[in-house]
Design an enzyme around this catalytic site. Structure first.
Site, PDB file in Angstrom:
ATOM      1  N   LYS A 128       0.869  -1.182   0.000  1.00  0.00           N
ATOM      2  CA  LYS A 128       0.000   0.000   0.000  1.00  0.00           C
ATOM      3  C   LYS A 128       0.896   1.219   0.000  1.00  0.00           C
ATOM      4  CE  LYS A 128      -4.459   0.681   0.074  1.00  0.00           C
ATOM      5  NZ  LYS A 128      -5.533  -0.269  -0.336  1.00  0.00           N
ATOM      6  N   ASP A 168      -6.882   4.118  -4.661  1.00  0.00           N
ATOM      7  CA  ASP A 168      -7.584   3.882  -3.397  1.00  0.00           C
ATOM      8  C   ASP A 168      -8.289   5.222  -3.122  1.00  0.00           C
ATOM      9  OD1 ASP A 168      -7.673   1.721  -1.098  1.00  0.00           O
ATOM     10  OD2 ASP A 168      -7.499   3.630  -0.056  1.00  0.00           O
TER      11      ASP A 168
END
Ligand code: GLU
Length: 449
Positions: A128, A168
Site C-alpha cells: 500500500k 484507493d
C-alpha cells in the site's frame, strides 16, 4: 485475547516497536486471534519465525513530495510505499491520497492487502502507499504537478515484476493517468503493467471501475444464498460512502433486486425512501466531484442530514459500509442489529471496529470481512495485469464473468476454512486463515523467512 504464548510475544513486539500505530495493531491483532486457533498444530511457524516475518514489512519507503500550487508557492507533502510481502507475487495494492494518511494507516492497509490478494487466488503480493496530500479542492493542474512529483520518486521502486500500485481513496482515473504519464516520460517506455486502474485508451481493463462494488455484491449474494437461502431481491440496503465502491455496489445491489435507500460522504448522508436515483449520484460524484448534499437539493422526497455516522440509524436488511476505516463502532453496530439487519459486508477496508464485529456475530448476522468482500477490485487489477502481459483486452462481459466467479470462489474458500477451524460461518476467521496459509506456505517453501 491471545492464548498462544508465541502469538502473545509476536503481538507485544509489534506494539513495542511502533507504539503509535493503532490501526496497524488493530489489523494485526484480528489476524493473530484467528491464527490462535491453528498455531499449535504448526510448530514450524515458530521454529522458522514465520509470524514475526509476516507482521514486518519487507520494505518501507518514505519520501518528500514537493510541488508548486496555483499561487506559485511550493508545498511539501510526504509520500510512502509499504512493500509488505512478495512471497506469492509482485507487491500489489493501491495508493491513498488523504490528509489522514500516515504509516499506521498504510501498514494496516498493506497488511490486509497481503491476505486479500492471497484470497483472490491470483499471484499478487501485498503493498500500500500514498500521501497526506488532499486532492479535495485542488485544481487539475495542481493534482497533475503533485502526481508528477510523487512518481518522480516512486518510479524507482515499482515495476511490473516488482510492485504494481493502483488507486484507493483520493486516487482515481485522473491521478492514475498523471502518474502513468510521468513514469512513461522518465523511463521512455510504455510499460502498461506498472500501474492498474488505467484509462481504457492506454491499457486499462473494462469493468475495473465497477469491480470493487460489483464484487462486493457478488460475494454478498453468494453468502446470502448459501448461508440463509436468500438473496438481494426485495431487500432494503444502506451503503455508506459515495465513491467508486459505494456507487457500483449500489448499482449491482439494485440490479439484483434490492432497494438502496441511503448514501453518505464525510460531511453527511442522504436518505431517499423511494430508492436512490443512481444517475443523479453519478452526475454529482463522478461528473463534477460534488458533495452528496446536492442529491437532496435535486431529488424530491429525499433528505440530507449532517454527520456521516447517522446513516446507520436508517433501518435496513443489508448494510454495506463502503466509506473508510473504523466507521462502525459498538454502539452503531447495536443500532444496526436492533433495526433488524440480517447481513453486513465490508466494502471499505476495516470499516467495522472489532467490538462491532463481535456484536454482529453474537446477534447471528451474516458478516463478510473486507479482505474477502472487497477483493474484487484488486482481483480485477490482477486481470488488468494479465491483459497487459498478453497485450490484449477482454470484453466487459468476459472480465465481469471472471470477477463473479472469483468472488464466489472466495466465499466458498473462506466458508470451508471456517468449517475446518471448527467455527463454521465465522468468515473473519475463514478469511484470515485461508489467506494466511497460502502466503505462509510460499514463504516456507522459498526459505525466505
Ligand atoms: N485499493 C484497492 C484495495 O483496497 C485496490 C488495490 C489494487 O487494485 O491494487 O484493494
Amino acid at each position: 485475547m491471545l492464548n498462544s504464548e508465541y502469538l502473545q510475544r509476536v503481538y507485544s513486539q509489534v506494539v513495542t516497536r511502533d507504539p503509535d500505530q493503532k490501526e496497524f495493531h488493530q489489523a494485526v491483532l484480528e489476524v493473530l486471534e484467528s491464527l490462535d486457533l491453528i498455531v499449535d498444530k504448526h510448530p514450524e511457524y515458530e521454529a522458522n519465525g514465520v509470524i514475526e516475518s509476516f507482521v514486518e514489512p519487507e520494505r518501507v519507503v518514505t519520501f518528500r513530495v514537493p510541488w508548486v500550487d496555483d499561487q506559485g508557492k511550493v508545498q511539501v507533502n510526504r509520500g510512502y510505499r509499504v512493500q509488505f510481502n512478495s512471497a506469492i507475487g509482485p507487491y500489489k495494492g493501491g495508493l491513498r491520497f488523504h490528509p489522514t494518511v500516515n504509516l499506521s494507516i498504510l501498514k494496516f492497509l498493506g497488511f490486509e492487502q497481503i491476505l486479500k490478494n492471497s484470497l483472490t487466488g491470483l499471484p499478487i503480493g501485498g503493498a500500500k502507499g500514498g500521501s497526506d496530500f488532499d486532492p479535495k479542492g485542488k485544481s487539475d493542474a495542481e493534482v497533475m504537478r503533485f502526481c508528477q512529483s510523487f512518481m518522480t520518486e516512486l518510479y524507482r521502486h515499482i515495476g511490473q515484476f516488482t510492485d504494481v500500485p493502483a488507486g484507493d481513496i483520493g486516487v482515481g482515473a485522473r491521478e492514475i493517468g498523471y502518474l502513468f504519464g510521468q513514469y512513461r516520460r522518465i523511463r521512455d517506455a510504455h510499460e502498461a503493467g506498472i500501474l492498474t486502474g488505467k484509462g481504457l485508451t492506454y491499457g486499462g481493463s473494462l469493468a475495473r471501475t465497477e469491480a470493487t462494488g460489483y464484487g462486493l455484491c457478488y460475494l454478498t449474494a453468494e453468502m446470502l444464498k448459501c448461508m440463509k437461502n436468500d438473496s438481494f431481491a426485495g431487500k432494503t440496503v444502506v451503503i455508506s460512502g459515495s465513491g467508486n465502491v459505494a456507487i457500483f455496489a449500489a448499482e449491482k445491489a439494485m440490479a439484483l433486486g434490492a432497494k438502496v435507500v441511503a448514501l453518505s460522504d464525510s460531511n453527511g448522508f442522504v436518505h431517499d425512501p423511494n430508492g436512490i436515483q443512481l444517475d443523479v449520484v453519478k452526475d454529482i460524484k463522478l461528473g463534477h466531484r460534488g458533495r452528496i448534499k446536492e442529491y437532496a437539493e435535486r431529488v424530491a422526497g429525499s433528505t440530507y442530514t449532517e454527520g456521516f455516522r447517522g446513516i446507520w440509524t436508517i433501518p435496513c436488511d443489508i448494510a454495506l459500509p463502503c466509506a473508510t476505516q473504523n466507521e462502525i463502532d459498538e454502539d452503531i453496530a447495536k443500532t444496526i442489529v436492533k433495526n433488524g439487519a440480517m447481513a453486513v459486508a465490508e466494502g471499505a477496508n476495516m470499516p467495522c471496529r472489532p467490538e462491532a464485529i463481535r456484536v454482529f456475530q453474537e446477534a447471528g448476522l451474516l458478516f463478510a470481512p473486507a479482505k474477502a468482500a472487497n477483493a474484487g477490485g484488486v482481483a480485477t487489477s490482477a486481470l488488468e495485469m494479465c491483459q497487459n502481459s498478453m497485450r490484449y483486452s477482454w470484453t466487459f462481459e468476459e472480465v465481469d464473468a471472471k470477477l463473479k466467479s472469483i468472488m464466489e470462489h472466495i466465499f466458498h474458500n473462506i466458508y470451508d476454512a471456517s468449517k475446518d477451524c471448527g467455527v463454521t460461518g465465522d468468515l473473519v476467521v475463514g478469511a484470515n486463515i485461508a489467506g494466511f496459509k497460502k502466503v505462509v506456505d510460499a514463504m516456507l517453501a522459498q526459505g525466505i523467512v
